[in-house]
Enzyme design. Sequence first.
Site, PDB file in Angstrom:
ATOM      1  N   GLU A 144       0.820  -1.209   0.000  1.00 61.81           N
ATOM      2  CA  GLU A 144       0.000   0.000   0.000  1.00 61.81           C
ATOM      3  C   GLU A 144       0.856   1.263   0.000  1.00 61.81           C
ATOM      4  O   GLU A 144       0.458   2.293  -0.547  1.00 61.81           O
ATOM      5  CB  GLU A 144      -0.951   0.002   1.205  1.00 61.81           C
ATOM      6  CG  GLU A 144      -2.096  -0.989   1.108  1.00 61.81           C
ATOM      7  CD  GLU A 144      -3.114  -0.634   0.041  1.00 61.81           C
ATOM      8  OE1 GLU A 144      -3.384   0.572  -0.140  1.00 61.81           O
ATOM      9  OE2 GLU A 144      -3.625  -1.551  -0.623  1.00 61.81           O
ATOM     10  N   HIS A 295       2.935 -10.964  16.644  1.00 64.36           N
ATOM     11  CA  HIS A 295       3.606 -12.199  17.070  1.00 64.36           C
ATOM     12  C   HIS A 295       5.036 -12.267  16.562  1.00 64.36           C
ATOM     13  O   HIS A 295       5.932 -12.741  17.267  1.00 64.36           O
ATOM     14  CB  HIS A 295       2.826 -13.427  16.604  1.00 64.36           C
ATOM     15  CG  HIS A 295       3.400 -14.701  17.140  1.00 64.36           C
ATOM     16  ND1 HIS A 295       4.308 -15.461  16.423  1.00 64.36           N
ATOM     17  CD2 HIS A 295       3.239 -15.303  18.344  1.00 64.36           C
ATOM     18  CE1 HIS A 295       4.659 -16.499  17.161  1.00 64.36           C
ATOM     19  NE2 HIS A 295       4.034 -16.430  18.325  1.00 64.36           N
ATOM     20  N   LYS A 336       8.476 -13.653  26.006  1.00 65.30           N
ATOM     21  CA  LYS A 336       8.597 -12.683  24.912  1.00 65.30           C
ATOM     22  C   LYS A 336       8.727 -11.248  25.422  1.00 65.30           C
ATOM     23  O   LYS A 336       9.190 -10.369  24.710  1.00 65.30           O
ATOM     24  CB  LYS A 336       7.386 -12.812  23.979  1.00 65.30           C
ATOM     25  CG  LYS A 336       7.315 -14.182  23.302  1.00 65.30           C
ATOM     26  CD  LYS A 336       6.009 -14.404  22.563  1.00 65.30           C
ATOM     27  CE  LYS A 336       5.960 -15.814  21.977  1.00 65.30           C
ATOM     28  NZ  LYS A 336       4.655 -16.079  21.324  1.00 65.30           N
TER      29      LYS A 336
END
Length: 366
Positions: A144, A295, A336
């Site tokens: 885009e 993620h 994480k």
Amino acid sequence: MSAHNSDSATKNVSAPDMATAAVLVKSNFSPEGSKIIKGYDFENGVDYSALLDSYMSTGFQASHFGRAVEIINHMRAWRLSDEPVTDLDAEEDRQPEYRANVKCKIFLGYTSNLVSSGIRETIKYLVKNKHVDVLVSSAGGIEEDFIKCLGSTYLGSFSMKGKELRTNGLNRIGNLIVPNDNYCKFEDWIVPIFDQMLAEQKEHGVVWTPSKLIRRLGKEINHPDSIYYWAYKNNIPVYCPAITDGSLGDMLYFHSYRSPGLVVDLVQDIRAVNCEAVFAKKTGVIILGGGIVKHHICNANLMRNGTDFAVFVNTAQEFDGSDAGARPDEAVSWGKIKADAESVKVYADASLVFPLLVAQTFAKDD
């Protein structure tokens, strides 16, 4: 008993002890260190910076916004010299001048709809001015940007009818309208580049990866409005683990029939993005939206046992178990985000919130 006497008796009776005990529970609370809830006073005129500063003490998501500003400014201000030298530090890491110049590596992730929107210009500002170090987006978040250099996106309405739009060759992204001609222009622009990439692969053994492909497209677009032009100019890596999931994938699909053989290697990029985190002294993540973008950044930081600073901005809820909806604490359980990290999730539309976050952080220095 007369009515007068009955009223007097009623007035003299105490409230039931059970009701009194339930309602008039004494507080056991020490207010030291706690913020008092107070909003912006418009009697002082309109000062947008002060207004946004007041969000921290406003409550609800405004306070989450205020905390996000704090965390982003902390990740920007951090230097290795803030940390004590340890026995594990290499000789270079012990030098004061070196330590004073080592910054937190900032990962910025965003979904494709944000590049379709005017948030593209905010992201471009950050990349142009080298405020972030690593970008991660979805395929739409890549294409885009280039498509907008070839044709415009327009404001429409969420209620526009899909059948009528399809008949007229118009694509709707929320309340944005993208003429299908823009994608035709994109094909005309990108196919010769794919041809050249295939020739370089065959003649010079070039191994293309999604990040190398994006870098090449940033060079070829040569347009100052482009995020990836500035990423190319400033040598900021851009990772896209789902590079085929959009118009880029469509173009690669058609090209595989027209001129078979172009290979895009994902394995080199997973090593590269993971190493961005592993070899950083400190990392911070700012993630707009969810899904694979969220993620991918968090998983790269798993390789270093978690990021040190995390700001999530999205509207997803956690009750369905989605990664997008997960609060930072869930990422802590996976390693994480570090257990002692500074983190916050702002439940808000990034198109409303992100320009304000940038105004209170990165842009204040410029």
